[in-house]
Design a protein around this motif. Structure first.
Motif, PDB file in Angstrom:
ATOM      1  N   VAL A  77      58.291  -0.065   3.672  1.00 47.79           N
ATOM      2  CA  VAL A  77      58.028  -0.941   2.585  1.00 47.79           C
ATOM      3  C   VAL A  77      56.973  -0.248   1.421  1.00 47.79           C
ATOM      4  O   VAL A  77      55.757  -0.056   1.864  1.00 47.79           O
ATOM      5  N   LYS A  78      57.539   0.174   0.250  1.00 53.27           N
ATOM      6  CA  LYS A  78      56.537   1.020  -0.695  1.00 53.27           C
ATOM      7  C   LYS A  78      57.001   0.904  -1.960  1.00 53.27           C
ATOM      8  O   LYS A  78      56.054   0.612  -2.899  1.00 53.27           O
ATOM      9  N   THR A  79      58.200   0.561  -2.511  1.00 50.38           N
ATOM     10  CA  THR A  79      58.633   0.733  -3.820  1.00 50.38           C
ATOM     11  C   THR A  79      59.471  -0.919  -3.930  1.00 50.38           C
ATOM     12  O   THR A  79      59.670  -0.968  -5.114  1.00 50.38           O
ATOM     13  N   LEU A  80      59.663  -1.794  -2.973  1.00 45.43           N
ATOM     14  CA  LEU A  80      60.228  -2.986  -3.421  1.00 45.43           C
ATOM     15  C   LEU A  80      59.134  -4.020  -3.941  1.00 45.43           C
ATOM     16  O   LEU A  80      58.627  -4.710  -2.929  1.00 45.43           O
ATOM     17  N   HIS A  81      58.905  -3.632  -5.035  1.00 44.37           N
ATOM     18  CA  HIS A  81      58.029  -4.408  -5.563  1.00 44.37           C
ATOM     19  C   HIS A  81      58.282  -4.651  -7.272  1.00 44.37           C
ATOM     20  O   HIS A  81      58.874  -3.668  -7.942  1.00 44.37           O
ATOM     21  N   PRO A  82      57.848  -5.643  -7.944  1.00 45.94           N
ATOM     22  CA  PRO A  82      58.169  -6.085  -9.396  1.00 45.94           C
ATOM     23  C   PRO A  82      57.507  -5.072 -10.380  1.00 45.94           C
ATOM     24  O   PRO A  82      58.157  -4.796 -11.338  1.00 45.94           O
ATOM     25  N   ALA A  83      56.691  -4.266 -10.005  1.00 44.29           N
ATOM     26  CA  ALA A  83      55.882  -3.100 -10.906  1.00 44.29           C
ATOM     27  C   ALA A  83      56.853  -2.104 -10.907  1.00 44.29           C
ATOM     28  O   ALA A  83      56.789  -1.455 -11.879  1.00 44.29           O
ATOM     29  N   VAL A  84      57.609  -1.856  -9.935  1.00 43.63           N
ATOM     30  CA  VAL A  84      58.724  -0.924  -9.644  1.00 43.63           C
ATOM     31  C   VAL A  84      60.114  -1.187 -10.540  1.00 43.63           C
ATOM     32  O   VAL A  84      60.425  -0.590 -11.447  1.00 43.63           O
ATOM     33  N   HIS A  85      60.462  -2.176  -9.971  1.00 47.39           N
ATOM     34  CA  HIS A  85      61.897  -2.700 -10.376  1.00 47.39           C
ATOM     35  C   HIS A  85      61.856  -3.316 -11.738  1.00 47.39           C
ATOM     36  O   HIS A  85      62.742  -3.259 -12.573  1.00 47.39           O
ATOM     37  N   GLY A  86      60.872  -3.929 -12.055  1.00 46.46           N
ATOM     38  CA  GLY A  86      60.564  -4.412 -13.397  1.00 46.46           C
ATOM     39  C   GLY A  86      60.462  -3.145 -14.344  1.00 46.46           C
ATOM     40  O   GLY A  86      61.126  -3.261 -15.503  1.00 46.46           O
ATOM     41  N   GLY A  87      60.055  -2.115 -13.998  1.00 46.26           N
ATOM     42  CA  GLY A  87      59.721  -0.942 -14.947  1.00 46.26           C
ATOM     43  C   GLY A  87      61.221  -0.365 -15.112  1.00 46.26           C
ATOM     44  O   GLY A  87      61.414   0.350 -16.119  1.00 46.26           O
ATOM     45  N   SER A 100      57.083 -10.034 -20.858  1.00 47.59           N
ATOM     46  CA  SER A 100      56.932 -10.045 -19.199  1.00 47.59           C
ATOM     47  C   SER A 100      56.280  -8.808 -19.027  1.00 47.59           C
ATOM     48  O   SER A 100      55.273  -8.935 -17.927  1.00 47.59           O
ATOM     49  N   MET A 101      56.639  -7.769 -19.521  1.00 52.14           N
ATOM     50  CA  MET A 101      56.023  -6.506 -18.944  1.00 52.14           C
ATOM     51  C   MET A 101      54.531  -6.560 -19.395  1.00 52.14           C
ATOM     52  O   MET A 101      53.700  -6.096 -18.588  1.00 52.14           O
ATOM     53  N   GLU A 102      54.160  -6.961 -20.553  1.00 57.39           N
ATOM     54  CA  GLU A 102      52.717  -6.989 -21.188  1.00 57.39           C
ATOM     55  C   GLU A 102      52.105  -7.697 -20.105  1.00 57.39           C
ATOM     56  O   GLU A 102      51.059  -7.659 -19.964  1.00 57.39           O
ATOM     57  N   GLU A 103      52.576  -9.252 -19.904  1.00 59.35           N
ATOM     58  CA  GLU A 103      51.841  -9.997 -19.026  1.00 59.35           C
ATOM     59  C   GLU A 103      51.634  -9.761 -17.775  1.00 59.35           C
ATOM     60  O   GLU A 103      50.520 -10.020 -17.219  1.00 59.35           O
ATOM     61  N   HIS A 104      52.567  -8.937 -17.193  1.00 62.23           N
ATOM     62  CA  HIS A 104      52.317  -8.500 -15.690  1.00 62.23           C
ATOM     63  C   HIS A 104      52.064  -7.028 -15.398  1.00 62.23           C
ATOM     64  O   HIS A 104      51.583  -6.779 -14.419  1.00 62.23           O
ATOM     65  N   GLY A 105      51.517  -6.457 -16.721  1.00 62.64           N
ATOM     66  CA  GLY A 105      51.184  -5.068 -16.597  1.00 62.64           C
ATOM     67  C   GLY A 105      52.062  -4.111 -16.125  1.00 62.64           C
ATOM     68  O   GLY A 105      51.742  -3.206 -15.138  1.00 62.64           O
ATOM     69  N   ILE A 106      53.410  -4.447 -16.453  1.00 61.66           N
ATOM     70  CA  ILE A 106      54.611  -3.504 -15.969  1.00 61.66           C
ATOM     71  C   ILE A 106      54.638  -2.268 -16.835  1.00 61.66           C
ATOM     72  O   ILE A 106      54.914  -2.672 -18.205  1.00 61.66           O
TER      73      ILE A 106
END
Length: 537
Positions: A77-87, A100-106
């Motif tokens: 488990v290393k890339t299964l994260h919203p910061a990756v998949h959202g980007g 959503s990107m701005e709100e969650h820092g993505i």
């Protein structure tokens, strides 16, 4: 219920400002990363990839710094994260996605570079099940599918083979990718993940004894494109995949023109037939249109080749030659006396290579090993709207499997020739009739609608061969005959007797077996049943 469409015109050029590189195969990684850095691209990476980039002096940000979460569970488990998949998945022209990107820092990821854990290679290496399972990539395929779905904005590279073209793309477009390129890369990505998952599912079907999976998937990498298929108006290509097996797809081509579609089909048939014979005796098979026109064993390859050639010298012209031993110079000298398309062997000595070098168009393939005729596997055939899938015909009979059904017992030579002939019958299109004598075919009838016609054609070819060679008579006199399936009537057997055969090997199982046995007894033939048939359509 279908998901509602979010339709936005895809931009042609998208600047690559941020890239995620996470690869198992690090070939070309540093050169790619340097090219990206030259365009001011921010580099994100994981584990060993990040270390390699840092060691090369490149500025790299660890994905764990982006996600705020460390790699855990041995890197599972290393890339299964919203910061990756959202980007990767964000629609850059959708206001709510941007919010959503701005709100969650993505941050947007414009380029994904991922190649997968080598599941197929580990499986083929003979590793244990636990090791094979550990090499099933999870995060990689998830990211690849996400990025390829969002190809309107994101480029995806799945192989080092893609790097040079993409570097040129950025150089030609001021650090941007074009939509046409992203579309092609997306298609290649889904093909890659499909093949990857197909390999896993088929391995599990075999491992867990799932004989008929509810869904079957097949796929493999492109190995070669051809000028055309069976005919000039058909397109064709060769793909790999499946269980590793010595043969035409794994062979090294040492010389000659590019293999054609028909060459590959015939060469595969030839090598599979040659692989039926153990190396304690030399064996040679000459193939034309996927059917053998001559097969023989001998003390040497040149002896085996000559005896195989003698079976049907007319058909041998322009054929494919396969053997079960490394090709020697002496054998090569005989083989180049007529035009031959392909020679395939486990290897070839220096003398053989020198002889064949004078025939620049002749293809020479070496496989490194013979195929195992008893190895399990699948065969796949296309039919309208689907596929026919079956296990490979790995059946073989020995002397212990044979049942003598006639009054006369076969002698030792007849028994040896019957086993040889039946082994050849496995590789002849049905209806198949094979006459054999002293470890060589002397007449082959293939692919006829009537078994009687196959028998007559085989006998006629033997007569033609005798006339061409100046022999006193056809070698079917005193031969044995093999049939790939039972004789439904006595006429096929009687036709063989008229050609001079003295013994018959066949599966048996006809409603009229008693009539056929009686006819054999009356003709003075010895006959054995195998209990196994070898239809080949």
């Amino acid at each position: 219920m279908a998901i509602a469409s979010r339709s936005f015109p895809a931009p042609d050029r998208v600047p690559v400002r941020r890239a995620l590189l996470s690869v198992f195969d690090k070939t070309g990684l540093i050169d790619l990363a340097k090219a990206l850095a030259s365009h001011g691209v921010e580099l994100l990476s994981t584990g060993g990839s990040a270390k390699a980039l840092k060691d090369a002096g490149l500025a790299v940000k660890d994905v764990s710094d982006v996600t705020g979460f460390p790699e855990i569970m041995d890197g599972r488990v290393k890339t299964l994260h919203p910061a990756v998949h959202g980007g990767l998945l964000a629609i850059r022209d959708a206001d709510d996605h941007v919010a959503s990107m701005e709100e969650h820092g993505i941050g947007a990821i414009d380029l994904l570079v991922v190649n997968l854990y080598p599941f197929a290679e580990v499986m083929k290496s003979g590793a244990d099940a636990a090791t094979i399972i550990e090499n099933i990539d999870i995060g990689g395929p998830a990211m690849l599918r996400a990025a390829a779905k969002n190809h309107a904005y994101v480029s995806v590279l799945t192989s080092p083979d893609d790097y040079a073209g993409f570097i040129a793309e950025l150089a030609d477009n001021d650090g941007a990718s074009r939509l046409a390129t992203r579309q092609k890369l997306a298609q290649a990505t889904y093909a890659r993940t499909a093949v990857y998952d197909a390999g896993i599912s088929n391995w599990m079907a075999e491992q867990f004894d799932v004989a008929e999976p509810a869904n079957r998937a097949f796929g493999g990498p492109l190995l070669a494109t051809m000028r055309y298929g069976e005919n000039p108006h058909q397109q064709a290509a060769l793909y790999g995949g499946g269980v590793a097996r010595p043969g035409v797809t794994t062979a090294r081509q040492l010389q000659g023109k590019q293999l054609s579609y028909n060459n590959i089909n015939d060469t595969d048939a030839a090598f599979e037939l040659a692989s039926e014979f153990d190396a304690d005796q030399a064996a040679v098979a000459i193939i034309k249109h996927a059917n053998p026109c001559g097969v023989a064993t001998g003390e040497t390859l040149e002896d085996a080749y000559q005896r195989a050639f003698d079976c049907d010298p007319v058909s041998a012209f322009g054929g494919i030659i396969a053997m079960n031993r490394p090709l020697t110079g002496a054998a090569a000298e005989k083989m180049v006396e007529i035009f031959t398309e392909v020679i395939i062997a486990p290897d070839a000595d220096d003398a053989a290579r020198e002889v064949l070098a004078a025939k620049k168009n002749l293809r020479l393939l070496v496989t490194g090993a013979m195929a195992d005729p008893a190895e399990a596997g699948l065969t796949v055939r296309n039919v309208a709207g689907g596929y026919l899938v079956q296990g490979r015909d790995a059946g073989r009979v020995t002397a212990d499997d044979l049942k003598v059904v006639t009054k006369r017992q076969p002698n030792a030579q007849e028994m040896a020739d019957m086993l040889f002939a039946f082994r050849v019958a496995k590789h002849v299109k049905s209806n198949a009739i094979i006459y054999a004598k002293d470890g060589a075919t002397v007449g082959i009838g293939a692919g006829q609608m009537s078994r009687v016609d196959s028998s007559r054609i085989a006998a006629r070819k033997a007569v033609d061969a005798a006339e061409a060679a100046g022999w006193d008579g056809p070698k079917t006199v005193g031969s044995v005959v093999a049939s790939d399936a039972f004789f439904p009537f006595a006429d096929g057997l009687l036709s063989a007797a008229e050609a001079g055969a003295t013994a018959v090997i066949q599966p048996g199982g006809s409603m009229r077996d008693d009539d056929v046995i009686a006819a054999a007894d009356e003709a003075g033939l010895a006959m054995v049943f195998t209990g196994m048939r070898h239809f080949r359509h």
